[in-house]
Design a protein around this motif. Sequence first.
Motif, PDB file in Angstrom:
ATOM      1  N   THR A  17       0.783  -1.116  -0.118  1.00 19.64           N
ATOM      2  CA  THR A  17       0.013  -0.025  -0.019  1.00 19.64           C
ATOM      3  C   THR A  17       0.821   1.207  -0.006  1.00 19.64           C
ATOM      4  O   THR A  17       0.426   2.178  -0.637  1.00 19.64           O
ATOM      5  N   SER A  18       1.946   1.315   0.764  1.00 25.18           N
ATOM      6  CA  SER A  18       2.933   2.349   0.651  1.00 25.18           C
ATOM      7  C   SER A  18       3.897   2.397  -0.226  1.00 25.18           C
ATOM      8  O   SER A  18       4.079   3.503  -0.802  1.00 25.18           O
ATOM      9  N   GLY A  19       4.449   1.332  -0.587  1.00 24.70           N
ATOM     10  CA  GLY A  19       5.472   1.396  -1.638  1.00 24.70           C
ATOM     11  C   GLY A  19       5.092   1.223  -2.982  1.00 24.70           C
ATOM     12  O   GLY A  19       5.627   1.963  -3.826  1.00 24.70           O
ATOM     13  N   GLY A  20       4.016   0.597  -3.548  1.00 26.47           N
ATOM     14  CA  GLY A  20       3.486   0.649  -4.574  1.00 26.47           C
ATOM     15  C   GLY A  20       3.307   2.036  -5.370  1.00 26.47           C
ATOM     16  O   GLY A  20       3.938   2.342  -6.231  1.00 26.47           O
ATOM     17  N   PRO A  21       2.462   2.877  -4.618  1.00 27.09           N
ATOM     18  CA  PRO A  21       2.353   4.239  -5.293  1.00 27.09           C
ATOM     19  C   PRO A  21       3.562   5.119  -5.314  1.00 27.09           C
ATOM     20  O   PRO A  21       3.846   5.784  -6.356  1.00 27.09           O
ATOM     21  N   LEU A  22       4.544   5.046  -4.188  1.00 22.51           N
ATOM     22  CA  LEU A  22       5.610   5.766  -4.188  1.00 22.51           C
ATOM     23  C   LEU A  22       6.703   5.362  -5.450  1.00 22.51           C
ATOM     24  O   LEU A  22       7.106   6.109  -5.936  1.00 22.51           O
ATOM     25  N   LEU A  26       7.589   7.360  -8.606  1.00 15.96           N
ATOM     26  CA  LEU A  26       9.146   7.744  -8.825  1.00 15.96           C
ATOM     27  C   LEU A  26       9.439   7.560 -10.440  1.00 15.96           C
ATOM     28  O   LEU A  26      10.287   8.409 -11.045  1.00 15.96           O
ATOM     29  N   TYR A  27       8.835   6.489 -11.087  1.00 17.53           N
ATOM     30  CA  TYR A  27       8.957   6.385 -12.215  1.00 17.53           C
ATOM     31  C   TYR A  27       8.661   7.517 -13.081  1.00 17.53           C
ATOM     32  O   TYR A  27       9.252   7.948 -14.157  1.00 17.53           O
ATOM     33  N   PHE A  28       7.231   8.148 -12.692  1.00 14.73           N
ATOM     34  CA  PHE A  28       7.102   9.118 -13.437  1.00 14.73           C
ATOM     35  C   PHE A  28       7.543  10.744 -13.220  1.00 14.73           C
ATOM     36  O   PHE A  28       7.617  11.371 -14.113  1.00 14.73           O
ATOM     37  N   ALA A 256       7.217  -3.822  -9.775  1.00 14.65           N
ATOM     38  CA  ALA A 256       6.414  -4.959  -9.931  1.00 14.65           C
ATOM     39  C   ALA A 256       6.472  -5.951  -8.550  1.00 14.65           C
ATOM     40  O   ALA A 256       5.326  -6.373  -8.192  1.00 14.65           O
ATOM     41  N   ILE A 257       7.318  -6.015  -7.569  1.00 16.83           N
ATOM     42  CA  ILE A 257       7.608  -6.380  -6.363  1.00 16.83           C
ATOM     43  C   ILE A 257       6.625  -5.927  -5.453  1.00 16.83           C
ATOM     44  O   ILE A 257       5.920  -6.683  -4.904  1.00 16.83           O
ATOM     45  N   MET A 258       6.710  -4.562  -5.242  1.00 18.31           N
ATOM     46  CA  MET A 258       5.782  -3.866  -4.221  1.00 18.31           C
ATOM     47  C   MET A 258       4.272  -4.197  -4.673  1.00 18.31           C
ATOM     48  O   MET A 258       3.394  -4.471  -3.649  1.00 18.31           O
ATOM     49  N   ILE A 295       9.626  12.158   3.271  1.00 18.68           N
ATOM     50  CA  ILE A 295      10.854  11.901   3.380  1.00 18.68           C
ATOM     51  C   ILE A 295      11.647  11.535   2.157  1.00 18.68           C
ATOM     52  O   ILE A 295      12.642  12.131   2.049  1.00 18.68           O
ATOM     53  N   VAL A 296      10.962  10.951   1.166  1.00 18.61           N
ATOM     54  CA  VAL A 296      11.621  10.579  -0.023  1.00 18.61           C
ATOM     55  C   VAL A 296      11.662  11.462  -0.931  1.00 18.61           C
ATOM     56  O   VAL A 296      12.688  11.926  -1.715  1.00 18.61           O
TER      57      VAL A 296
END
Length: 343
Positions: A17-22, A26-28, A256-258, A295-296
């Motif tokens: 939930t947290s990692g996927g959207p972040l 990052l890609y965009f 993909a992993i997230m 943070i990121v």
Amino acid sequence: MKRLLLVINSILLAIGTSGGPLVMRLYFIHGGKRVWLSSFLETGGFPIILIPLAISYIHHRHRHRHTTAAKPKLVSMKPPLFVASAIIGILTGLDDYLYACGVARLPVSTFSLIQASHLAFTAIFAFLLVKQNFTAYSVNSIVLLTVGAVVLALRSSGDRPHGESTKQYVIGFVMIVAAAALYGFVLPLVELVYSKTKQTITYSLVMEIQFVMCFFATLFCTIGMIIDNDFKVIPREARDYKLGETKYYVVLVWSAIMWQFFFLGAIGVIFCASSLLSGIIIAAFLPVTEVLAVIVYRENFQAEKGVALVLSLWGFVSYFYGEIKQAKKKKNKKRCPETELPL
């Protein structure tokens, strides 16, 4: 064992939930523009599920040799369940595309719109499809989590990315809400399939269902990538990526992993508890996503985000407190039959 599975799947769902959207954002942010590729990555990591499936099969085969347990089948899923999983997979693929369209156009802080409407849609469809019982605590939890997400959305209009037109921003807004509505329908639909199937639902079977769902969702997105010529553009986009070509592919793999953590966790929580709990965990970890974004990506942490964090934690605690009270009531009823007066 079921409680342990619930904890493990809740952790997977929280990470996804947290990692996927972040990672997707990052890609965009650094030059990625392929929406179909992003939607493909949401379920494209499904071969990872083969690892726990293989371990489960080997374990059951070893158990069969040393006990009187039934001989395990390599594939336990029957055709009706396969068809149902395939249909849900296609819906998930469509949801992936709608979500990626929204993320491409909206900042991280606006993801609150997804979570706010997602939980409301999940609650409504859970009531209609699987007759989910509501308690005062679960209703309180839904209200608190929704209000917390709406508070985060208050400043979203001022976060429009530089150079983006109003039209594109509105399209992103509509797409993200549509994705929330569709996934709010998919979660209770999975629970309905569990309850209606004539097979005994085991965790191994749950992983098989997830594998089939992700396969058809990925197939749906692959067709979109072929039509949009994404496979031809990827090498050029990797060379032009601001973080470098190697990190471009690292971002894709981790995305993909997230997302696989997210989907496996969501379907596992439904198996161990309910679709409503799955929706509540997703909404509860929205503030964590916000803090990580600060943070990121060094976003500003406004007072609204602090308020949303408190409301979400309050809602999460409210739900589990209600569940504990319900469990105690059930135990007391078993101890005190109706023909006897309770102590």
